[in-house]
Design a protein around this motif. Structure first.
Motif, PDB file in Angstrom:
ATOM      1  N   ARG A 206       4.062 -13.332  -9.375  1.00  0.00           N
ATOM      2  CA  ARG A 206       2.705 -13.241  -8.857  1.00  0.00           C
ATOM      3  C   ARG A 206       2.687 -13.323  -7.333  1.00  0.00           C
ATOM      4  O   ARG A 206       1.844 -12.695  -6.671  1.00  0.00           O
ATOM      5  CB  ARG A 206       1.851 -14.353  -9.463  1.00  0.00           C
ATOM      6  N   GLU A 207       3.622 -14.084  -6.752  1.00  0.00           N
ATOM      7  CA  GLU A 207       3.642 -14.213  -5.293  1.00  0.00           C
ATOM      8  C   GLU A 207       4.065 -12.918  -4.594  1.00  0.00           C
ATOM      9  O   GLU A 207       3.945 -12.804  -3.370  1.00  0.00           O
ATOM     10  CB  GLU A 207       4.567 -15.364  -4.880  1.00  0.00           C
ATOM     11  N   HIS A 208       4.580 -11.955  -5.351  1.00  0.00           N
ATOM     12  CA  HIS A 208       4.967 -10.660  -4.779  1.00  0.00           C
ATOM     13  C   HIS A 208       3.847  -9.617  -4.877  1.00  0.00           C
ATOM     14  O   HIS A 208       4.050  -8.462  -4.525  1.00  0.00           O
ATOM     15  CB  HIS A 208       6.210 -10.121  -5.483  1.00  0.00           C
ATOM     16  N   SER A 209       2.682 -10.014  -5.377  1.00  0.00           N
ATOM     17  CA  SER A 209       1.605  -9.051  -5.625  1.00  0.00           C
ATOM     18  C   SER A 209       1.181  -8.318  -4.353  1.00  0.00           C
ATOM     19  O   SER A 209       1.015  -7.085  -4.339  1.00  0.00           O
ATOM     20  CB  SER A 209       0.397  -9.766  -6.248  1.00  0.00           C
ATOM     21  N   SER A 210       1.019  -9.050  -3.248  1.00  0.00           N
ATOM     22  CA  SER A 210       0.589  -8.412  -1.994  1.00  0.00           C
ATOM     23  C   SER A 210       1.631  -7.416  -1.499  1.00  0.00           C
ATOM     24  O   SER A 210       1.299  -6.304  -1.070  1.00  0.00           O
ATOM     25  CB  SER A 210       0.331  -9.482  -0.931  1.00  0.00           C
ATOM     26  N   LEU A 211       2.893  -7.786  -1.578  1.00  0.00           N
ATOM     27  CA  LEU A 211       3.969  -6.899  -1.147  1.00  0.00           C
ATOM     28  C   LEU A 211       4.025  -5.641  -2.012  1.00  0.00           C
ATOM     29  O   LEU A 211       4.176  -4.520  -1.498  1.00  0.00           O
ATOM     30  CB  LEU A 211       5.303  -7.641  -1.189  1.00  0.00           C
ATOM     31  N   VAL A 212       3.888  -5.813  -3.320  1.00  0.00           N
ATOM     32  CA  VAL A 212       3.933  -4.664  -4.234  1.00  0.00           C
ATOM     33  C   VAL A 212       2.762  -3.726  -3.964  1.00  0.00           C
ATOM     34  O   VAL A 212       2.924  -2.494  -3.928  1.00  0.00           O
ATOM     35  CB  VAL A 212       3.928  -5.153  -5.696  1.00  0.00           C
ATOM     36  N   CYS A 213       1.569  -4.282  -3.752  1.00  0.00           N
ATOM     37  CA  CYS A 213       0.396  -3.435  -3.471  1.00  0.00           C
ATOM     38  C   CYS A 213       0.571  -2.666  -2.162  1.00  0.00           C
ATOM     39  O   CYS A 213       0.246  -1.467  -2.074  1.00  0.00           O
ATOM     40  CB  CYS A 213      -0.864  -4.301  -3.407  1.00  0.00           C
ATOM     41  N   ALA A 214       1.092  -3.338  -1.140  1.00  0.00           N
ATOM     42  CA  ALA A 214       1.283  -2.676   0.150  1.00  0.00           C
ATOM     43  C   ALA A 214       2.303  -1.552   0.047  1.00  0.00           C
ATOM     44  O   ALA A 214       2.088  -0.442   0.561  1.00  0.00           O
ATOM     45  CB  ALA A 214       1.720  -3.714   1.191  1.00  0.00           C
ATOM     46  N   LEU A 215       3.432  -1.796  -0.626  1.00  0.00           N
ATOM     47  CA  LEU A 215       4.453  -0.765  -0.785  1.00  0.00           C
ATOM     48  C   LEU A 215       3.943   0.393  -1.641  1.00  0.00           C
ATOM     49  O   LEU A 215       4.269   1.555  -1.380  1.00  0.00           O
ATOM     50  CB  LEU A 215       5.712  -1.374  -1.412  1.00  0.00           C
ATOM     51  N   THR A 216       3.135   0.074  -2.647  1.00  0.00           N
ATOM     52  CA  THR A 216       2.583   1.131  -3.499  1.00  0.00           C
ATOM     53  C   THR A 216       1.650   2.041  -2.703  1.00  0.00           C
ATOM     54  O   THR A 216       1.728   3.280  -2.795  1.00  0.00           O
ATOM     55  CB  THR A 216       1.824   0.512  -4.690  1.00  0.00           C
ATOM     56  N   LEU A 217       0.773   1.442  -1.901  1.00  0.00           N
ATOM     57  CA  LEU A 217      -0.148   2.242  -1.078  1.00  0.00           C
ATOM     58  C   LEU A 217       0.614   3.057  -0.040  1.00  0.00           C
ATOM     59  O   LEU A 217       0.282   4.228   0.213  1.00  0.00           O
ATOM     60  CB  LEU A 217      -1.161   1.322  -0.396  1.00  0.00           C
ATOM     61  N   LEU A 218       1.640   2.449   0.560  1.00  0.00           N
ATOM     62  CA  LEU A 218       2.442   3.166   1.547  1.00  0.00           C
ATOM     63  C   LEU A 218       3.159   4.356   0.919  1.00  0.00           C
ATOM     64  O   LEU A 218       3.182   5.463   1.484  1.00  0.00           O
ATOM     65  CB  LEU A 218       3.456   2.210   2.184  1.00  0.00           C
ATOM     66  N   THR A 219       3.728   4.167  -0.267  1.00  0.00           N
ATOM     67  CA  THR A 219       4.429   5.244  -0.968  1.00  0.00           C
ATOM     68  C   THR A 219       3.463   6.359  -1.353  1.00  0.00           C
ATOM     69  O   THR A 219       3.775   7.547  -1.204  1.00  0.00           O
ATOM     70  CB  THR A 219       5.130   4.696  -2.217  1.00  0.00           C
ATOM     71  N   MET A 220       2.285   5.981  -1.855  1.00  0.00           N
ATOM     72  CA  MET A 220       1.282   6.997  -2.219  1.00  0.00           C
ATOM     73  C   MET A 220       0.845   7.798  -1.003  1.00  0.00           C
ATOM     74  O   MET A 220       0.702   9.025  -1.061  1.00  0.00           O
ATOM     75  CB  MET A 220       0.076   6.320  -2.879  1.00  0.00           C
ATOM     76  N   GLY A 221       0.629   7.128   0.139  1.00  0.00           N
ATOM     77  CA  GLY A 221       0.223   7.838   1.343  1.00  0.00           C
ATOM     78  C   GLY A 221       1.306   8.773   1.854  1.00  0.00           C
ATOM     79  O   GLY A 221       1.023   9.914   2.257  1.00  0.00           O
ATOM     80  N   LEU A 222       2.565   8.311   1.817  1.00  0.00           N
ATOM     81  CA  LEU A 222       3.678   9.143   2.267  1.00  0.00           C
ATOM     82  C   LEU A 222       3.839  10.375   1.380  1.00  0.00           C
ATOM     83  O   LEU A 222       3.999  11.501   1.878  1.00  0.00           O
ATOM     84  CB  LEU A 222       4.963   8.317   2.275  1.00  0.00           C
ATOM     85  N   CYS A 223       3.788  10.184   0.067  1.00  0.00           N
ATOM     86  CA  CYS A 223       3.939  11.315  -0.862  1.00  0.00           C
ATOM     87  C   CYS A 223       2.778  12.291  -0.721  1.00  0.00           C
ATOM     88  O   CYS A 223       2.978  13.522  -0.763  1.00  0.00           O
ATOM     89  CB  CYS A 223       4.036  10.790  -2.301  1.00  0.00           C
ATOM     90  N   SER A 224       1.566  11.766  -0.554  1.00  0.00           N
ATOM     91  CA  SER A 224       0.406  12.650  -0.379  1.00  0.00           C
ATOM     92  C   SER A 224       0.537  13.468   0.905  1.00  0.00           C
ATOM     93  O   SER A 224       0.215  14.668   0.942  1.00  0.00           O
ATOM     94  CB  SER A 224      -0.886  11.819  -0.337  1.00  0.00           C
TER      95      SER A 224
END
Length: 239
Positions: A206-224
């Motif tokens: 659970r303590e990794h939730s912020s990191l996972v969300c940030a990396l997910t958004l970054l990956t989605m933006g890069l791929c888009s």
């Protein structure tokens, strides 16, 4: 008088328990990961006497049987089971799912006259992220052993099973028999205590939730951005 009656009841119970040899049940999870095979093995305390043997399992929300996969296996005569309810959401996470009831029919073991076994595919559900641990525990309770006896008539519904050891059970499934004679499910009166089976399911922290969300958004933006750049460079647009 009360002491004598109580002592008599105790001696009678001990006599019945001694006469009823324990039925042993073992469960084993085969394979690794989220997709496993649940193997159930039963050794009866007495001969089944031509009765069908089944194990009734209650599956917690963290694990499920795929009804479509089960139907395919039954069409190919690889297993025989009844799932309650028969329509489930296989994509639901653990915290949105509910318990399932599985009646698994067991096949005789060629090397042991009192032994029966069967396996069924089971699948772990995704769990919520946990704090301080990388895994969640799914506890599988011990199955209830059931016998379904179809003999000459209602007076012989238990065959030669010991009446002191088996009692009629209410099961919402007909016996797997081709005969038209009356059939009755039975369960053991005396059930020994077994160890429960545990499935360890990997989960996120659970303590990794912020990191996972940030990396997910970054990956989605890069791929888009890459898709948009490729479309602008190689795409043919007509005005």
């Amino acid at each position: 008088m009360r002491v004598g009656a109580g002592l008599g009841a105790l001696l009678c119970a001990l006599h019945v328990q001694a006469a009823c040899q324990d039925t042993t049940v073992t469960q084993e999870l085969l394979k690794e990961g989220f997709h496993r095979d649940l193997l159930v093995k039963v050794e009866l305390g007495e001969d089944a006497g031509g009765c069908a043997v089944a194990a009734q399992l209650r599956l917690p929300p963290g694990i499920y049987v795929d009804p479509y996969e089960l139907a395919t296996l039954q069409q190919n005569n690889l297993t025989k089971a009844v799932l309650f309810p028969d329509v489930i959401d296989v994509e639901a996470p653990e915290y949105l799912a509910r318990d399932l009831l599985l009646l698994l029919f067991l096949e005789p073991d060629a090397h042991c006259s009192r032994c029966f076994r069967a396996a069924v595919p089971v699948h772990a559900r995704y769990h919520r992220p946990a704090e301080g641990t990388w895994e969640a525990l799914v506890v599988l309770e011990n199955p209830e052993v059931l016998l379904c006896c179809c003999h000459k008539g209602p007076r012989y519904h238990t065959g030669h099973l010991t009446a002191e050891c088996w009692e009629p059970a209410e099961v919402d499934t007909p016996c797997p028999s081709d005969t038209s004679s009356p059939c009755q499910w039975h369960s053991a009166k005396h059930r020994p205590v077994y160890e429960e089976l545990m499935l360890r399911v990997p989960v996120g922290l659970r303590e990794h939730s912020s990191l996972v969300c940030a990396l997910t958004l970054l990956t989605m933006g890069l791929c888009s951005g890459l898709i948009l750049a490729a479309a602008c460079k190689y795409g043919h647009f007509s005005l």
